[in-house]
Structures are given as structure tokens and as C-alpha cells.
Design an enzyme around this catalytic site. Structure first.
Site: not given
Ligand code: PLP
Length: 369
Positions: A69, A149, A179, A199-201, A237, A316
Site C-alpha cells: 500500500g 484506517n 482500508q 494492499s494485500g496484507h 521481478t 505505524c
Molecule cells: N494506507 C492505509 C490507509 C493504511 O492503513 C496502510 C497500512 O497501515 C497503508 C496505506 C500502507 O500499506 P502497506 O502496509 O501495505 O504499505
């Protein structure tokens, strides 16, 4: 374990794990290689691309796989603004974006761009008219997230897109949908944004993979340099097993809104706790509550001792006061006691009950300590 920190990251689902393993074992070739092993790997990537594109409502060739992301947001903001800097050097964003957007915008400021950061209302939503009135003839990029988020609030992206189109603005519209993707229904067609980051996770795939949907015809400057993979916008890659897992997780997504329902149920229990304030009910599986007078770190540790995992805000931020909560201009006491609780479809009602009773107990014990 009661895992209620799904906005930070999610458990990898079994479909994603299986797809990862299969790709790692069976289609481990380099998708750029001109032999059967390479073609097989390329097909695995293309399958995932089709799945993601169809869930987003776009075309497969509009999707760029990225390392996550953060990369997707950086590529959209930096790549979009730099590509269009001949038109102007003004960007509009909001005070409640993720750092992946805010810090990219701050980097552009150092390159001579001007950034307007729109404040949210007390409900954690920016007003479309506030964003639109900040847009000027030299605005090249507008970046407004789809779901926040920390608060779980959905922002008026479609309304902003509609008005930008009506005004024939040349500004690109980017939305961080990290999100929102697989959490609330939306389609890039009805949303009307030019760039959509996922974002995948956050959707039960492993960490290290994401995507940026780039509307056909929209041009970006690359932010990293290498081979021509992903149209030169995310060179390197391709991590085929991660991409396969992302596709499988998205295909296996919950479509019943279970996380949102569980959050509503949890809120109905939490609201019975003496003194508890709901900062944001959220529109996704995310909500923010506070126990004014208690420190969120203390509450978090108490819950953690019982294997109940929530967050004090954006993971974060690592204990830094959250810029999102600050933007809401809450009382210091409310801010200090804030807890983010975020559900996924893998949670249960029992998780909500465990959380509410543990939090009530913790507050009672701390009050008498
Ligand atoms: N944007 C939002 C709203 C998020 O919640 C997050 C992750 O906390 C990100 C971007 C960043 O994504 P990634 O952890 O895949 O870099």
C-alpha cells in the site's frame, strides 16, 4: 487469542497460503523469461490481475502490482504530481490520510509543490465541498482516502470525483483504498477516481504485495527504476507467490459484511462500560473508542496480558500521538485513552464479548488502584 487489530494487519487466509505454496512450488519461474516456466509464472500473475481487476470493477491492464500500500500511494502521489507538474504545482489532500500519502506530499513540498491539507469535521469525515473549494486551476493532484484506517469513516470520494469532472479539472484524483478494499463494496467505475491504491496484507494475503489501479490513459512518472515490469511503474521481478496469494485472498473475501456487523455488536457491548466514549463508530470493521482518564497504553497492555489485541491508534505511529485523532481536536483526556478496535470476518461474537468484559474489568481495577 482475540485478534482485534485487523486494521494493522490481518491473518493470512488458507486460500492465500495454498496459492502461495502452489505458486512457489509450481510456477516459480520469472514471468519475463521466454520459456514455459516463465510463461506459467506470467499466467499465475495474470490470473491474480484478472481477479483483482474484476473485484475493483476495472480492466486487468489497468492494474499495477506493487510491493504494498505504501508503494501504491507513493507511486500515485509522487508519480501523478511529477508527471503533471507542467500544469501546476498544487496538491490537495486531507489531514487524516495515512503517512504513505502525507509524507509523499511533504516530499513534494520540498520539490516546490504547494500542499493544502483539508481538516475533517468532528465526525472524522472531510466535507466534499471543503476539498473542492481548495482545488485551483494549478491543482495537479487531489488525494482523499476512501476509508480511514483509525476511524473507519468513509470519505466522499465519489462526490469529489463527480464535481472535479463537472468542472473539467485537470487534477488527478487518487484514493487510498487500502482500508476499504474487500471491506466495503465499491467499484472504480462508480467511484470515479483515477488512481486507487490497495494492499494485500489488509485483506488476508501476506505482507509485501499491493496494487495500484491506474485509469486507462492516466500517465505517471516512475518512482523506482529497473526493468520494464508492471509497465515500468513497479519494476523488479514480480513476487509471483505473493501476487498469487493476493489474488486468492481477494477471491475468497467475505461478502456478507461480517466485520462491520461484529463491530456494531462490539460497540453495543462497549457502550455499557461506565465512562466509555465512542470517538468514531466507523463505516468499516474499524471503530475508535476512549476511556477518558486512563492511558490507552495501560489499557492495551492489560488487554494484551489476556491475549486480546487492539491498538492505541495507527500501528505505524508506534505510540506517537495520532495525527488523525489530533485533527479531530479531541479533549486531551479523550485522546490519551483512545483505543482502535478493528474486526475481520474471521472474528466471532465471542471476541466482542471477551473484549468488552476485559475492558470493563481493566477500567474497574485501574480506577481502584
Ligand atoms: N494506507 C492505509 C490507509 C493504511 O492503513 C496502510 C497500512 O497501515 C497503508 C496505506 C500502507 O500499506 P502497506 O502496509 O501495505 O504499505
Amino acid at each position: 487469542m482475540t485478534y482485534l487489530d485487523n486494521a494493522a494487519t490481518t491473518q493470512v487466509c488458507s486460500a492465500a497460503l495454498e496459492a502461495f505454496e502452489r505458486a512457489a512450488e509450481e510456477t516459480f519461474g520469472n514471468p519475463s523469461s521466454l520459456h514455459s516456466a516463465g510463461f506459467a509464472a506470467e499466467r499465475t500473475v495474470d490470473e491474480a490481475r484478472k481477479t483483482l481487476a474484476s473485484v475493483l470493477g476495472g480492466a486487468p491492464d489497468e492494474l499495477v502490482f506493487t510491493p504494498g500500500g505504501t508503494f501504491s500511494d507513493n507511486l500515485a502521489v509522487l508519480g501523478g504530481a511529477r508527471r503533471n507538474c507542467r500544469i501546476g504545482k498544487h496538491i490537495v489532500t486531507t489531514r487524516i490520510e495515512h503517512d504513505a500519502v502525507l509524507n509523499a506530499a511533504a516530499a513534494l513540498e520540498k520539490e516546490g509543490f504547494e500542499v493544502t491539507r483539508v481538516a475533517p469535521g468532528p465526525d472524522g469525515r472531510v466535507r466534499a465541498e471543503d476539498v473542492l473549494s481548495a482545488v485551483r486551476s494549478d491543482t495537479v493532484l487531489v488525494s482523499v482516502m476512501l476509508a480511514n484506517n483509525e476511524l473507519g469513516t468513509v470519505q466522499p470520494v465519489a462526490e469529489i470525483a463527480g464535481e472535479l469532472k463537472r468542472r473539467k479539472s485537470r487534477a488527478l484524483l487518487h484514493t487510498d483504498a487500502v482500508q476499504a478494499f474487500c471491506k466495503i463494496p465499491f467499484s472504480v467505475k462508480t467511484l470515479g477516481a483515477d488512481l486507487v491504491a490497495v494492499s494485500g496484507h489488509k485483506v488476508h494475503a501476506p505482507k509485501g504485495v499491493g496494487a495500484l489501479w491506474v485509469r486507462k490513459g492516466v500517465k505517471l512518472s516512475p518512482i523506482t527504476f529497473g526493468g520494464g515490469q508492471e509497465k515500468g511503474l513497479a519494476p523488479g521481478t514480480e513476487p509471483v507467490p505473493l501476487i498469487a496469494a493476493f489474488g486468492a485472498a481477494v477471491a475468497a473475501r467475505d461478502k456478507s459484511g461480517r466485520a462491520v456487523k461484529l463491530k456494531e455488536y462490539a460497540l453495543s457491548l462497549l457502550e455499557r462500560i461506565d465512562g466509555l466514549k465512542v470517538i468514531s463508530r466507523g463505516d468499516t470493521g474499524v471503530c475508535m473508542v476512549s476511556l477518558p482518564g486512563f492511558r490507552s497504553e495501560t489499557l492495551l497492555h492489560r488487554l494484551s496480558a489476556e491475549q486480546i489485541y487492539v491498538s492505541s491508534g495507527s500501528a505505524c505511529g508506534r505510540g506517537k500521538p495520532s495525527h488523525v485523532l489530533k485533527a479531530l481536536e479531541l479533549e486531551a483526556k479523550t485522546l490519551d485513552g483512545a483505543l482502535r478496535i478493528s474486526f475481520s470476518a474471521y472474528n466471532t461474537e465471542e471476541d466482542a464479548v471477551r473484549l468488552a468484559s476485559a475492558l470493563e474489568r481493566a477500567a474497574g481495577e485501574l480506577a481502584h488502584a
